[in-house]
Design an enzyme around this catalytic site. Structure first.
Site, PDB file in Angstrom:
ATOM      1  N   CYS A  75       9.866  -1.917   1.637  1.00 39.23           N
ATOM      2  CA  CYS A  75       9.984  -0.860   2.651  1.00 39.23           C
ATOM      3  C   CYS A  75      10.641   0.340   1.994  1.00 39.23           C
ATOM      4  O   CYS A  75      11.818   0.280   1.613  1.00 39.23           O
ATOM      5  CB  CYS A  75      10.810  -1.342   3.840  1.00 39.23           C
ATOM      6  SG  CYS A  75      11.097  -0.054   5.080  1.00 39.23           S
ATOM      7  N   HIS A 161      -1.736  -1.677   1.548  1.00 37.39           N
ATOM      8  CA  HIS A 161      -2.064  -0.485   2.339  1.00 37.39           C
ATOM      9  C   HIS A 161      -3.561  -0.213   2.272  1.00 37.39           C
ATOM     10  O   HIS A 161      -4.191  -0.407   1.230  1.00 37.39           O
ATOM     11  CB  HIS A 161      -1.318   0.742   1.810  1.00 37.39           C
ATOM     12  CG  HIS A 161       0.157   0.686   2.027  1.00 37.39           C
ATOM     13  ND1 HIS A 161       0.771   1.241   3.129  1.00 37.39           N
ATOM     14  CD2 HIS A 161       1.137   0.109   1.300  1.00 37.39           C
ATOM     15  CE1 HIS A 161       2.078   1.013   3.061  1.00 37.39           C
ATOM     16  NE2 HIS A 161       2.325   0.334   1.954  1.00 37.39           N
ATOM     17  N   GLU A 210       1.964   0.273  10.908  1.00 40.27           N
ATOM     18  CA  GLU A 210       2.554  -0.715  10.009  1.00 40.27           C
ATOM     19  C   GLU A 210       2.343  -2.148  10.490  1.00 40.27           C
ATOM     20  O   GLU A 210       2.362  -2.422  11.697  1.00 40.27           O
ATOM     21  CB  GLU A 210       4.052  -0.452   9.841  1.00 40.27           C
ATOM     22  CG  GLU A 210       4.378   0.862   9.142  1.00 40.27           C
ATOM     23  CD  GLU A 210       5.817   0.918   8.693  1.00 40.27           C
ATOM     24  OE1 GLU A 210       6.293  -0.073   8.077  1.00 40.27           O
ATOM     25  OE2 GLU A 210       6.485   1.934   8.961  1.00 40.27           O
ATOM     26  N   CYS A 219       6.718   6.078   7.049  1.00 39.69           N
ATOM     27  CA  CYS A 219       6.586   4.850   6.256  1.00 39.69           C
ATOM     28  C   CYS A 219       6.662   5.252   4.793  1.00 39.69           C
ATOM     29  O   CYS A 219       5.768   5.947   4.286  1.00 39.69           O
ATOM     30  CB  CYS A 219       5.264   4.145   6.572  1.00 39.69           C
ATOM     31  SG  CYS A 219       4.948   2.689   5.543  1.00 39.69           S
ATOM     32  N   GLY A 222       4.013   3.682   2.688  1.00 44.66           N
ATOM     33  CA  GLY A 222       2.763   4.294   3.132  1.00 44.66           C
ATOM     34  C   GLY A 222       2.566   5.673   2.541  1.00 44.66           C
ATOM     35  O   GLY A 222       1.441   6.057   2.185  1.00 44.66           O
TER      36      GLY A 222
END
Length: 276
Positions: A75, A161, A210, A219, A222
């Site tokens: 994260c 992703h 997410e 994110c 991301g």
């Protein structure tokens, strides 16, 4: 038992951060769900658990749980909050920290201006390692979702992703497509769905649905994945400013084989305790 916590946020992506070094914590999916509930718990997108390092040459270990109780590998916004937390709590006197995560070692650095830069590691494109079911390693891949054929780039930043380019993120079908992409059978570990609008070669706008959390205000992984995908598709050039609904990140990447560097803020919101 009372559990002490700190509520933090990185660009509106919010976290419950728990020191598991100085208090006993046995995190379970049920407890993560309870703490993450915005009505009956503290409320957050993810929980960050700060633990002692389990291997030499590393300062800390941290674990990440989604609000639905699932544990995830990485994260980006959480990594920045992690650094801010261990420095503010005087768990370390370092500003450059080696941290063990489920997906490997990351090396965040706290600057004098309060921004945190995180070496997010080298992006992964091989389908089997993302994981993504595909016989091709092409940068742009077709993905059928709700009867529509999307053009996505699959990449892992320690977590998977699927990034697609859209004309306008404000009108992008995030709520409709996000869950379908997340649970698509070609992503056996589920996937974070990114919707990227290219403003110019050094600027994008981004929304991310997410895994296990739904759409968040920002994110970090991301943002890294979107920039990497954009550079691979020859739409972007490093560094890239990423505008999310929660604020801005700066992402730099030198190309295949190079690590992705993410820079952005991390803020403590409040501290508290909760009976568990």
């Amino acid at each position: 038992m009372k559990l002490l916590f700190t509520k933090m946020q990185g660009l509106g992506n919010d976290f419950v951060v728990i020191d598991a070094i100085n208090q006993p914590v046995e995190m379970t999916p049920a407890l993560a769900q309870k703490l993450g509930d915005r009505r009956f718990g503290v409320g957050c997108d993810q929980l960050l658990i700060v633990e002692r390092a389990q291997q030499p040459g590393v300062d800390f270990r941290y674990r990440i749980f989604n609000g639905d109780g699932s544990e995830v590998e990485q994260c980006g916004n959480g990594a920045r909050c992690f650094v801010r937390f261990v420095v503010d709590k005087q768990l370390t006197n370092k500003t450059a920290i080696r941290v063990e995560t489920k997906s490997g070692i990351i090396e965040p650095r706290l600057a004098d201006d309060g921004l945190v830069t995180v070496d997010m590691g080298v992006p992964i494109f091989e389908p089997a390692r993302i994981p993504f079911v595909s016989e091709s390693d092409a940068v742009v891949q077709p993905l059928e979702v709700n009867g529509e054929m999307l053009a996505i780039t699959a990449v892992s930043m320690g977590n998977p992703h699927a990034v697609q380019v859209v004309a306008d993120v404000d009108s992008a079908p995030v709520e409709q497509q996000g869950p379908a992409v997340e649970h698509h059978p070609r992503f056996p570990a589920r996937v974070n769905a990114g919707f990227m609008q290219v403003v110019d070669e050094h600027s994008i706008r981004l929304r991310v649905f997410e895994r296990g959390a739904g759409e968040t205000l920002a994110c970090g992984t991301g943002a890294c994945a979107a920039v990497v995908a954009g550079i691979q598709r020859q739409l972007l050039a490093s560094p890239v400013r990423v505008e999310t609904r929660g604020g801005e990140l700066s992402i730099a990447w030198g190309g295949p084989g190079s690590p992705v560097l993410m820079t952005g803020p991390a803020v403590s919101v409040f501290e508290g305790s909760i009976e568990i």
